[in-house]
Design an enzyme around this catalytic site. Structure first.
Site, PDB file in Angstrom:
ATOM      1  N   GLU A 192       0.897  -1.374  -0.075  1.00  0.00           N
ATOM      2  CA  GLU A 192      -0.111  -0.040  -0.077  1.00  0.00           C
ATOM      3  C   GLU A 192       0.798   1.130   0.044  1.00  0.00           C
ATOM      4  O   GLU A 192       1.926   1.237   0.645  1.00  0.00           O
ATOM      5  CB  GLU A 192      -0.801   0.000   1.491  1.00  0.00           C
ATOM      6  CG  GLU A 192      -1.770  -1.071   1.184  1.00  0.00           C
ATOM      7  CD  GLU A 192      -2.442  -1.081   2.519  1.00  0.00           C
ATOM      8  OE1 GLU A 192      -3.252  -1.878   3.056  1.00  0.00           O
ATOM      9  OE2 GLU A 192      -2.181  -0.280   3.489  1.00  0.00           O
TER      10      GLU A 192
ATOM     11  N   CYS B 186       2.607   8.136   2.442  1.00  0.00           N
ATOM     12  CA  CYS B 186       3.157   6.992   3.532  1.00  0.00           C
ATOM     13  C   CYS B 186       3.418   5.761   2.524  1.00  0.00           C
ATOM     14  O   CYS B 186       2.494   5.276   1.716  1.00  0.00           O
ATOM     15  CB  CYS B 186       1.601   6.947   4.156  1.00  0.00           C
ATOM     16  SG  CYS B 186       1.935   5.399   5.392  1.00  0.00           S
TER      17      CYS B 186
ATOM     18  N   CYS C 169       4.393  -8.207   7.208  1.00  0.00           N
ATOM     19  CA  CYS C 169       5.323  -7.628   8.342  1.00  0.00           C
ATOM     20  C   CYS C 169       5.678  -8.885   9.290  1.00  0.00           C
ATOM     21  O   CYS C 169       4.593  -9.656   9.637  1.00  0.00           O
ATOM     22  CB  CYS C 169       4.703  -6.455   9.219  1.00  0.00           C
ATOM     23  SG  CYS C 169       5.766  -5.739  10.438  1.00  0.00           S
TER      24      CYS C 169
ATOM     25  N   CYS D 123       2.097  -7.016  15.437  1.00  0.00           N
ATOM     26  CA  CYS D 123       1.350  -6.253  16.571  1.00  0.00           C
ATOM     27  C   CYS D 123      -0.285  -6.501  16.256  1.00  0.00           C
ATOM     28  O   CYS D 123      -0.683  -6.768  15.238  1.00  0.00           O
ATOM     29  CB  CYS D 123       1.648  -4.650  16.295  1.00  0.00           C
ATOM     30  SG  CYS D 123       3.338  -4.321  16.297  1.00  0.00           S
TER      31      CYS D 123
ATOM     32  N   CYS E  75      -2.710  -4.563  14.277  1.00  0.00           N
ATOM     33  CA  CYS E  75      -2.201  -3.942  12.976  1.00  0.00           C
ATOM     34  C   CYS E  75      -2.785  -5.116  11.995  1.00  0.00           C
ATOM     35  O   CYS E  75      -2.479  -6.314  12.186  1.00  0.00           O
ATOM     36  CB  CYS E  75      -0.676  -3.795  13.100  1.00  0.00           C
ATOM     37  SG  CYS E  75      -0.379  -3.240  11.652  1.00  0.00           S
TER      38      CYS E  75
ATOM     39  N   CYS F  17      -2.750   0.978   8.332  1.00  0.00           N
ATOM     40  CA  CYS F  17      -1.809   0.084   7.871  1.00  0.00           C
ATOM     41  C   CYS F  17      -1.865  -1.105   7.631  1.00  0.00           C
ATOM     42  O   CYS F  17      -2.843  -1.768   8.415  1.00  0.00           O
ATOM     43  CB  CYS F  17      -0.684   0.001   9.112  1.00  0.00           C
ATOM     44  SG  CYS F  17       0.648  -0.962   8.803  1.00  0.00           S
TER      45      CYS F  17
HETATM   46  N1  SAH Z   1       6.251  -0.943  11.547  1.00  0.00           N
HETATM   47  C1  SAH Z   1       6.121   0.325  11.991  1.00  0.00           C
HETATM   48  C2  SAH Z   1       5.378   1.041  10.941  1.00  0.00           C
HETATM   49  C3  SAH Z   1       3.777   0.589  11.375  1.00  0.00           C
HETATM   50  S1  SAH Z   1       2.477   1.694  10.942  1.00  0.00           S
HETATM   51  C4  SAH Z   1       6.004   0.804  13.264  1.00  0.00           C
HETATM   52  O1  SAH Z   1       5.868  -0.218  14.096  1.00  0.00           O
HETATM   53  O2  SAH Z   1       6.127   1.775  13.906  1.00  0.00           O
HETATM   54  C5  SAH Z   1       2.650   3.117  11.712  1.00  0.00           C
HETATM   55  C6  SAH Z   1       1.920   3.313  13.068  1.00  0.00           C
HETATM   56  O3  SAH Z   1       0.372   2.766  12.986  1.00  0.00           O
HETATM   57  C7  SAH Z   1       2.336   2.256  14.122  1.00  0.00           C
HETATM   58  O4  SAH Z   1       2.634   3.190  15.400  1.00  0.00           O
HETATM   59  C8  SAH Z   1       1.344   1.334  14.144  1.00  0.00           C
HETATM   60  O5  SAH Z   1       1.470   0.735  15.436  1.00  0.00           O
HETATM   61  C9  SAH Z   1       0.138   1.995  14.159  1.00  0.00           C
HETATM   62  N2  SAH Z   1      -1.034   1.081  13.555  1.00  0.00           N
HETATM   63  C10 SAH Z   1      -0.840   0.141  12.847  1.00  0.00           C
HETATM   64  N3  SAH Z   1      -2.212  -0.418  12.933  1.00  0.00           N
HETATM   65  C11 SAH Z   1      -3.054   0.354  13.383  1.00  0.00           C
HETATM   66  C12 SAH Z   1      -4.583   0.407  13.856  1.00  0.00           C
HETATM   67  N4  SAH Z   1      -5.155  -0.571  12.996  1.00  0.00           N
HETATM   68  N5  SAH Z   1      -4.829   1.468  14.167  1.00  0.00           N
HETATM   69  C13 SAH Z   1      -4.367   2.517  14.799  1.00  0.00           C
HETATM   70  N6  SAH Z   1      -2.961   2.270  14.789  1.00  0.00           N
HETATM   71  C14 SAH Z   1      -2.328   1.610  14.015  1.00  0.00           C
END
Ligand code: SAH
Length: 361
Positions: free
Chosen positions: A93, A115, A122, A126, A129, A346
């Site tokens: 994306e 972005c 990944c 998490c 995510c 994300c």
């Molecule tokens: N791997 C990187 C980039 C991830 S995306 C990282 O962990 O930072 C960027 C941010 O969006 C991260 O802080 C991630 O935890 C957050 N994020 C991912 N999915 C999300 C969701 N469903 N709702 C809110 N924030 C989210």
């Protein structure tokens, strides 16, 4: 023979490659200009080169064409999200966001932010995510990352606009793909190419201490955002599995090392989940954890995903959380929930697309 992806080369490497073919730096500059100033997408369009060189290029290198597999626009028109497919059929994306300038100059009414993704899928897992729920497929090469930015540049150029900011907050963990990500940043900031300002680039990481220290020791004045989400080891481990390997103390030590070395404020991201990590206890723990550090918290209300049961905090709970941080002298901003109607969180378009017929290009 696999062809070399031209977008994976720094200007120095391109110059070296051309030298090995017997061409001078002048020719390397012509190619570089074609790639990053004229935004050419096909070696057949490099008609400003000597014919023998153009022919050699066509034979020996590729520009790794990406195709638009799916595109969506948010109802407010401020966010456009693309699922871009690489030649090996893997997709990532890329999101373009438009912000109004606060004090708009006549020539600068809008600022665009891209972005960008750093991996297909990944490995960090998490729990909330969408990309984490998908698992890891492969790293992106430097050229794969650069291609996304060039796609954005071309898209914006068609509407006479320009890209200003890059956030490495798409799919993937950029510090798990360190060398390719850094190389891509070097290519994107090359002053004879796209010349993006390093200060307009923000890298978001799950928080890999060794890599944060490496980033501190290197000379790239980009911004760092660390995804915290929990202020105690137990809370963070429940949301961010790699926290089991890197306890908070080790992570925060690396962050302090970074801010001392680079003299820069660190951004911490906090996805706020109702009654999970939006409690007064977590807010106080966070305030204590960051004491004495130059930090800014980006609060992101949870974007719900199919694989996770949590809900976003309501505005009162967000406010209460911020008030406690404020009492510790820690500034925070609620990140605008851009493109919520097109699931621009994300990894959300990619996972939705697994159930969609492809729109093609
Ligand atoms: N791997 C990187 C980039 C991830 S995306 C990282 O962990 O930072 C960027 C941010 O969006 C991260 O802080 C991630 O935890 C957050 N994020 C991912 N999915 C999300 C969701 N469903 N709702 C809110 N924030 C989210």
């Amino acid at each position: 023979m696999t062809q070399q992806n031209l977008y994976s080369l720094t200007r120095a490497e391109l110059t070296e490659l051309l030298a090995s073919w017997g061409y001078s730096e002048f020719h390397a500059k012509q190619i570089w200009h074609g790639l990053y100033r004229n935004l050419l997408t096909d070696t057949a369009d490099f008609t400003h080169l000597r014919p023998d060189l153009q022919q050699r290029l066509t034979m020996e290198v590729t520009l790794g064409h990406i195709a638009v597999q799916n595109a969506q626009q948010s109802s407010d028109g401020y966010t456009r999200k693309f699922l871009l497919r690489y030649p090996d059929q893997k997709s990532v994306e890329t999101v373009i966001m438009r912000f109004h300038a606060r004090r708009a100059r006549p020539d600068e009414t809008n600022r665009y932010t891209a972005c960008i993704s750093s991996q297909v899928g990944c490995a960090m897992a998490c729990v909330f995510c969408a990309t984490g729920q998908m698992g890891f497929t492969r790293h992106l090469s430097a050229g794969d990352i650069v291609s996304q930015v060039l796609f954005v540049q071309r898209t914006l150029k068609e509407q006479n606009s320009q890209l200003r900011n890059i956030v490495l907050m798409g799919m993937g963990e950029p510090l798990h793909n360190y060398d390719n990500t850094m190389k891509a940043i070097d290519i994107l900031t090359d002053h004879q190419g796209l010349a993006l300002a390093p200060r307009h680039i923000t890298l978001s990481t799950v928080g890999i201490p060794r890599r944060i220290r490496q980033l501190a020791d290197e000379q790239r004045p980009i911004n760092l955002a660390v995804s915290l989400h929990g202020a105690t080891d137990a809370e963070r481990q429940a949301l961010v599995p790699p926290a089991k390997r890197w306890p908070l103390q080790e992570l925060l030590d690396a962050c302090r090392y970074y801010s001392d070395a680079r003299k820069r404020r660190i951004f911490f991201e906090w996805t706020l989940i109702a009654y999970e990590n939006d409690t007064a206890e977590q807010a106080h723990a966070l305030g204590k954890l960051l004491a004495g550090m130059s930090a800014h918290i980006n609060v992101i209300p949870l974007n719900p995903t199919t694989g996770y049961n949590g809900t976003p905090s309501d505005p009162q709970r967000v406010r209460a959380f911020q008030d406690i941080l404020h009492s510790y002298g820690i500034p925070s901003t609620v990140r605008q929930r851009r493109g919520i109607d097109i699931a621009a969180g994300c990894g959300q378009l990619a996972s939705a697309d697994q159930n969609l017929s492809h729109m093609g290009t």
